[in-house]
Write an enzyme that holds these catalytic residues in place. Structure first.
Site, PDB file in Angstrom:
ATOM      1  N   ALA A 378      40.572  40.347  41.817  1.00 31.24           N
ATOM      2  CA  ALA A 378      41.033  39.171  42.548  1.00 31.24           C
ATOM      3  C   ALA A 378      41.046  39.421  44.047  1.00 31.24           C
ATOM      4  CB  ALA A 378      42.431  38.761  42.076  1.00 31.24           C
ATOM      5  N   CYS A 379      40.618  38.424  44.800  1.00 28.79           N
ATOM      6  CA  CYS A 379      40.718  38.475  46.259  1.00 28.79           C
ATOM      7  C   CYS A 379      41.093  37.084  46.762  1.00 28.79           C
ATOM      8  CB  CYS A 379      39.422  38.979  46.901  1.00 28.79           C
ATOM      9  SG  CYS A 379      38.031  37.844  46.767  1.00 28.79           S
ATOM     10  N   ASP A 380      40.997  36.879  48.034  1.00 29.04           N
ATOM     11  CA  ASP A 380      41.454  35.629  48.638  1.00 29.04           C
ATOM     12  C   ASP A 380      40.754  34.415  48.037  1.00 29.04           C
ATOM     13  OD1 ASP A 380      42.938  34.101  50.511  1.00 29.04           O
ATOM     14  OD2 ASP A 380      41.202  34.022  51.823  1.00 29.04           O
TER      15      ASP A 380
END
Length: 466
Positions: A378-380
């Site tokens: 997961a990232c932005d």
């Protein structure tokens, strides 16, 4: 607080990124057919105004509304935003980002209020007419009240930044841009401020420097080049690969961990970014649309006629300044990479002994006896570093013959059935806020990280014990 701002930036990204193809298409039409374009064409240039005034804001509004309340929210967002568009003198990008989600929120609350109260057989009638009536009211409301307010706010921001341009202080924006980027707040700045202003500016001038004040790949390239030559241990080994992904692939998140590992390097990023902006200003250059991702290829593709020398010069100057300062800091630094890795190792040993970690930001791992079948990176926005990390880890999992699902998501869009969430350590607070009951593994480098290795070993052990 930072995690909430990051989440807001992620939401803005969720509105903008799916529509970047339309923005780039508009940029190409502008670059080609306006009077100062590559192949001026009065007939085709008529497309420029309607696209920026109607199509692009409505796409943003629909997407933002859909994120809040699905299909009905998207329709409500488009209807509500249309009132802004008709009543405004400028392209309503900021207004679309506000009115689209707001309209969807109103519809969502109405739907929750009447849920389970609709008589059988009247569902379609009530749903269609309620959306139509709410859309009508929102359109009138935005046209008469919200539009003028947003227009004044937009003008105030525009005047402030244009004042920086006229006075020559535009490079000072790097003091805000660069620290925000390494804290994963770059989407708040780019999608929330610079892109809307850039689109407005492009409609008037055929190009805009606003697209370049936070997206220049030069500072990151200079920093990674310095690490490739003067770094130590893992940072030196991973920097060359990070250069390819950052500079050519446009995923700027690749250099963030290198700055976070040695925070004083933010100085080189600020000065590199400022020197790039100054160079762009001196050459009076700009791009025709937002470069997303921020790759050098995107920069060159969106550079209008007569601007190539200035654009390339701005990237090279930013690279040179960032490289020089980073090299000086790395060569004079007393702390070695080996000492940093030893610190991480010692922290893990102490955790295994049941003691408190020396630095809890290095790794966060919840005890869980349940098997791991689904790993989410997961990232932005769920498109950049997480996509790259998931792809690399998936290949390793498949090579080991493990039946594990590995996918990438935006933090707030991780599915409920996920067993482990892998994210950058600076996004830990945000991940905990979104998924308090999920196991979260934090990393510092999506390409090579000791915690990734530990997770893979755990999966291998799980297979052997099955």
């Amino acid at each position: 607080m930072r995690s909430k701002v990051q989440a807001f930036g992620g939401f803005l990204t969720g509105m903008v990124i799916p529509n970047m193809g339309a923005f780039i298409a508009w940029g190409f039409i502008t670059a080609l057919f306006i009077p100062t374009g590559w192949v001026p064409n009065e007939y085709f240039s008529k497309l420029v105004g309607p696209m920026i005034n109607y199509l692009l804001p409505l796409l943003l509004a629909y997407t933002g509304g859909k994120l809040v309340a699905g299909q009905r929210g998207g329709v409500a967002g488009a209807i509500g935003t249309f009132g802004l568009i008709v009543g405004a003198e400028i392209p309503m990008f900021l207004g679309a980002m506000i009115m689209g989600p707001f309209s969807a929120y109103i519809v969502k609350k109405f739907d929750e209020m009447i849920e389970d109260r609709i008589p059988t057989g009247f569902e379609m009638v009530i749903n269609n007419f309620s959306l139509g009536i709410i859309g009508l009211l929102l359109c009138l409301f935005s046209y008469s009240l919200i539009g003028p307010v947003i227009l004044q706010a937009n003008k105030a921001v525009t005047v402030a930044i244009e004042g920086l341009v006229k006075t020559g202080f535009l490079p000072l924006l790097s003091v805000i841009n660069e620290p925000a980027k390494v804290l994963f707040l770059n989407n708040v700045i780019d999608q929330g401020i610079y892109y809307p202003l850039g689109m407005q500016n492009t409609l008037e001038a055929g190009k805009s420097i606003y697209f370049m004040v936070a997206s220049n790949p030069g500072p990151g390239l200079g920093l990674l080049l310095a690490y490739s030559l003067f770094g130590k241990g893992t940072s030196k080994k991973t920097a060359p690969g990070a250069i390819i992904i950052h500079f050519l692939g446009g995923i700027h998140e690749m250099y963030f961990p290198y700055v976070l590992m040695k925070p004083i390097l933010i100085i080189s990023m600020i000065l590199g970014g400022a020197s790039g902006i100054l160079t762009f200003s001196l050459f009076n250059v700009g791009l025709v649309a937002g470069p997303s991702p921020g790759s050098i290829f995107a920069y060159l593709a969106l550079t209008p006629k007569g601007n190539f020398i200035g654009v390339i010069a701005g990237v090279l100057v930013a690279t040179a300044v960032s490289f020089s300062i980073t090299s000086l800091i790395l060569k004079s630094s007393k702390q070695t990479e080996e000492e940093f890795e030893e610190s991480v190792k010692k922290s893990k040993e102490m955790k295994q002994e049941g003691k408190k970690l020396l630095n809890p930001a290095l790794v966060q791992k919840e005890v869980s006896n349940s098997p791991i079948n689904f790993v989410a990176f997961a990232c932005d926005a769920g498109l950049g570093s997480s996509a790259m990390g998931a792809s690399a880890f998936r290949k390793r999992v498949e090579k080991e013959g493990l039946s594990i699902t590995v996918k990438n998501f935006a933090i707030e869009k991780v599915p409920q059935e996920v067993d482990v969430i892998v994210t950058h350590k600076s996004l830990l607070d945000r991940a905990k806020l979104a998924w308090p009951n999920k196991r979260i593994v934090t990393i510092e480098n999506f390409m090579k990280d000791s915690n990734i290795e530990q997770l893979l070993e755990e999966l291998l052990a799980q297979k052997q014990n099955a």
